[in-house]
Write an enzyme that holds these catalytic residues in place. Structure first.
Site, mmCIF file in Angstrom:
data_model
loop_
_atom_site.group_PDB
_atom_site.id
_atom_site.type_symbol
_atom_site.label_atom_id
_atom_site.label_comp_id
_atom_site.label_asym_id
_atom_site.label_seq_id
_atom_site.Cartn_x
_atom_site.Cartn_y
_atom_site.Cartn_z
ATOM 1 N N PHE A 50 0.793 -1.229 0.000
ATOM 2 C CA PHE A 50 0.000 0.000 0.000
ATOM 3 C C PHE A 50 0.827 1.282 0.000
ATOM 4 O O PHE A 50 0.535 2.222 0.718
ATOM 5 C CB PHE A 50 -0.985 -0.006 1.170
ATOM 6 C CG PHE A 50 -1.705 -1.316 1.356
ATOM 7 C CD1 PHE A 50 -2.298 -1.939 0.268
ATOM 8 C CD2 PHE A 50 -1.755 -1.937 2.585
ATOM 9 C CE1 PHE A 50 -2.954 -3.166 0.416
ATOM 10 C CE2 PHE A 50 -2.401 -3.158 2.745
ATOM 11 C CZ PHE A 50 -3.000 -3.766 1.662
ATOM 12 N N HIS A 51 1.852 1.307 -0.871
ATOM 13 C CA HIS A 51 2.627 2.525 -1.084
ATOM 14 C C HIS A 51 2.673 2.862 -2.578
ATOM 15 O O HIS A 51 3.743 3.103 -3.139
ATOM 16 C CB HIS A 51 4.057 2.355 -0.552
ATOM 17 C CG HIS A 51 4.134 2.103 0.917
ATOM 18 N ND1 HIS A 51 5.173 1.388 1.500
ATOM 19 C CD2 HIS A 51 3.321 2.455 1.935
ATOM 20 C CE1 HIS A 51 4.984 1.325 2.802
ATOM 21 N NE2 HIS A 51 3.859 1.958 3.089
ATOM 22 N N PRO A 52 1.540 2.910 -3.270
ATOM 23 C CA PRO A 52 1.553 3.161 -4.713
ATOM 24 C C PRO A 52 1.896 4.615 -5.047
ATOM 25 O O PRO A 52 1.488 5.537 -4.337
ATOM 26 C CB PRO A 52 0.121 2.814 -5.141
ATOM 27 C CG PRO A 52 -0.699 3.110 -3.929
ATOM 28 C CD PRO A 52 0.173 2.735 -2.751
#
Length: 636
Positions: free
Chosen positions: A558-560
């Site tokens: 969840f670090h796009p």
């Protein structure tokens, strides 16, 4: 009326009264300027319109309204949940995943990951992901920002130039300060001088965003010992002179042990931001759906002049910006809004292409990870053993009475950054330690209290694979009869493992994680034995088995980033310039994680705040330039 009927009426009345009291107590208090759209009372023209009230949007809204003569409108898709116990209590983060406060997004089937569709957690509320993430504050290595400036052609973004903005946002609390100090803890927590260390010159103390150390699970100490046994040095400040080594997480948690989301930090009451919680020149509209940005040709220049949105009742509205429109809808939603506005490439025959920018939605990059699970004795201090039914009431008491205990834990409180390839002194992988069962398929599993497990999670920090955000266009029915409209939604394709480099690094990362796990197994205080996937099922020397394991379980952490990448106009894939202005469109900027030309080898929240702080200054500077160059009749 007989006595029984009277009793029934009395019981119903009391019940409804209690239900009403409970309902009102569960609702967030009304805050000035926040709420849904009230058509008859609203102003339609502002100086700035900010699309998205997430991490970046909250920072921008606060900084731009420091001037009371500047009027700002924020259009947010979600609600204001800052007063919810789930948002406030650190341990509750995972319980917001896959809830109404999460966009609950999925990718298209991933060709190189056994055609699995992967989950993506994104915050759908004021504060965005900062209101539901793991609260980790990790900037990433200096070399990443130097690459933004030098390799990607973005002057002004070197680490030396962005460090002041990291520090500007921070109110770092020295954990050694006593509770009677103005910046000391407002709880009964005990300072741990061995692990709660930092380098003061890299931190700010006068900003609005509270940072410090919090709870450390006992098992996390075993993980730190195991890394050192494997030769990983101790890092005494992961946000200091180097990001390499094993470390404790610095966290955005307030001195009273409550999450400090960016909406709370920048739009709540804050002694470091005067009147931040009550600014008449700031309007935040909740539960909106932005259809597009209004573009007009002004003197031959395509110019952003406003936005079209639908309110919570699905009624269409137009609002206008005298100075700028700022797109801060996030890495997955900023590209569809640009495309729906005719910027990028044509996505539907009824949407004319105003300005071609082939990079819109391209360059999607993300940190991917998987979990290796270990079963350990019940005596090991893990989250699973900390929240057993017979211990939990004491923890609830300790949290609300003393601000201590496991409810102040963010679960993942220790990690290591390791370099596995040659190059700058920057990490290639992160080993995250989670003192409970964790797999990328199940994000909020209910623990088995009669079992005890911990998980080592290797993550790829510098992936070579690139994906995209495209769109799905559907015809929807509006509130009024005959009011049909196009709804443009994001389609996510991170294209994970499409570059063979990523698989090579991850195979080595799994082997490295297992070596750390072996040290933990030999530690009498840990003694964990791998139970998933097990060495028998996936041996280190079996490349095919390793690759199958990775393809089946690799998923987003969840670090796009990167879908509106920053770069010069000479780069055909660049969407914004180094001042975050959209190429070819006047008075339009993008300010969120989508502008990162390269994902940082760190957690992205801190960097998004830095980007928004820097953007706020650039917006103010450009406003002054416009004022100075505008020729008024009296001056002519």
């Amino acid at each position: 009326m007989n006595r029984d009927t009277t009793k029934v009426i009395a019981a119903v009345t009391i019940g409804l009264g209690l239900a009403t009291i409970a309902y009102r107590a569960s609702q967030p208090p009304k805050k000035p300027g926040r709420g849904t759209w009230k058509a008859k009372k609203e102003t339609l023209e502002y100086d700035y319109i900010i699309i998205g009230g997430g991490t970046a949007g909250c920072v921008l809204a606060s900084r731009l309204t420091e001037n009371e003569n500047v009027r700002v409108l924020v259009l947010e898709a979600g609600d204001d949940n800052d007063d919810s116990y789930k948002v406030r209590t650190p341990m509750m983060a995972a319980f917001m995943f896959e809830s109404k406060w999460d966009w609950r997004m999925f990718t298209v089937p991933q060709v190189y990951a056994n055609n699995r569709s992967l989950k993506h957690v994104r915050g759908k509320m004021l504060g965005g992901c900062s209101s539901l993430n793991g609260m980790g504050y990790i900037r990433g290595p200096a070399s990443d920002f130097d690459r933004w400036a030098d390799d990607f052609g973005n002057p002004g973004w070197s680490y030396e130039e962005v460090l002041p903005y990291f520090k500007k946002a921070e109110c770092f609390h020295d954990p050694a300060l006593p509770s009677d100090h103005p910046r000391g803890p407002k709880t009964n927590r005990v300072h741990d001088p061995e692990t709660e260390t930092f380098e003061p010159e890299y931190h700010g103390t006068e900003g609005p965003w509270n940072l410090t150390y919090q709870y450390l699970n006992g098992a996390s100490r075993g993980f730190m010992r195991a890394n050192e046994a494997e030769g990983v040095p101790r890092n005494y400040d992961v946000n200091g002179s180097s990001s390499l080594g094993v470390f404790r997480h610095q966290l955005f948690i307030q001195p009273n042990a409550i999450r400090h989301s960016l909406s709370n930090a920048y739009l709540g009451k804050n002694k470091n931001l005067p009147k931040s919680d009550n600014r008449p020149n700031l309007r935040i509209v909740l539960k909106t759906h932005v259809e597009k940005i209004l573009i007009e040709n002004i003197n031959g220049v395509q110019t952003a002049v406003g936005a079209v949105f639908r309110d919570e009742r699905n009624v269409l509205h137009k609002v206008y910006a005298k100075s700028e429109v700022i797109l801060s809808a996030g890495v997955f939603h900023s590209p569809p809004i640009l495309l729906a506005s005719g910027i990028g490439h044509q996505i539907h025959q009824s949407i004319p292409l105003i300005h071609p920018l082939p990079g819109v939605g391209r360059n999607l990059t993300d940190h991917m990870a998987l979990g290796i699970v270990y079963r350990c004795p019940l005596s090991v201090d893990t989250v699973q053993q900390g929240v057993t039914p017979w211990k939990f009431p004491r923890h609830v008491y300790n949290y609300f009475r003393n601000g201590t205990g496991i409810l102040t834990s963010v679960v993942m409180d220790a990690a290591s950054y390791v370099q596995m390839a040659s190059g700058p002194k920057a990490p290639d992988i992160e080993l995250m330690f989670i003192p409970c069962t964790y797999t990328t398929e199940v994000l909020n599993e209910v623990p088995n209290f009669f079992d005890n497990k911990y998980t080592i999670v290797p993550a790829l920090l510098n992936p070579a694979s690139r994906g995209s955000v495209t769109t799905k266009v559907t015809v929807e029915q509006g509130k009024k009869k005959g009011d049909s409209y196009l709804r443009v939604e994001p389609v996510l394709d991170p294209n994970i493992l499409s570059d063979a480099f990523d698989m090579r690094v991850m195979k080595e990362a799994v082997k490295f994680a297992r070596r750390v796990g072996k040290h933990m197994q030999r530690d009498p205080e840990m003694a964990g034995i791998e139970c998933f996937p097990t060495e028998a099922a996936v041996p280190d020397d079996d490349d095919e088995a390793l690759e199958n394991f990775i393809r089946q379980h690799f998923a987003s952490f969840f670090h796009p980033t990167g879908t509106c990448a920053m770069g010069p106009a000479s780069n055909p894939m660049a969407v914004v310039d180094n001042r975050l202005r959209v190429h070819g469109i006047d008075r339009l900027r993008v300010v969120d994680s989508s502008i990162m030309p390269k994902v940082i080898a760190g957690h992205t929240c801190a960097t998004v705040v830095m980007i928004a702080e820097k953007a706020s200054d650039m917006i103010k500077q450009d406003a002054l330039i416009r004022q100075a160059t505008t020729v008024t009749p009296s001056a002519a």
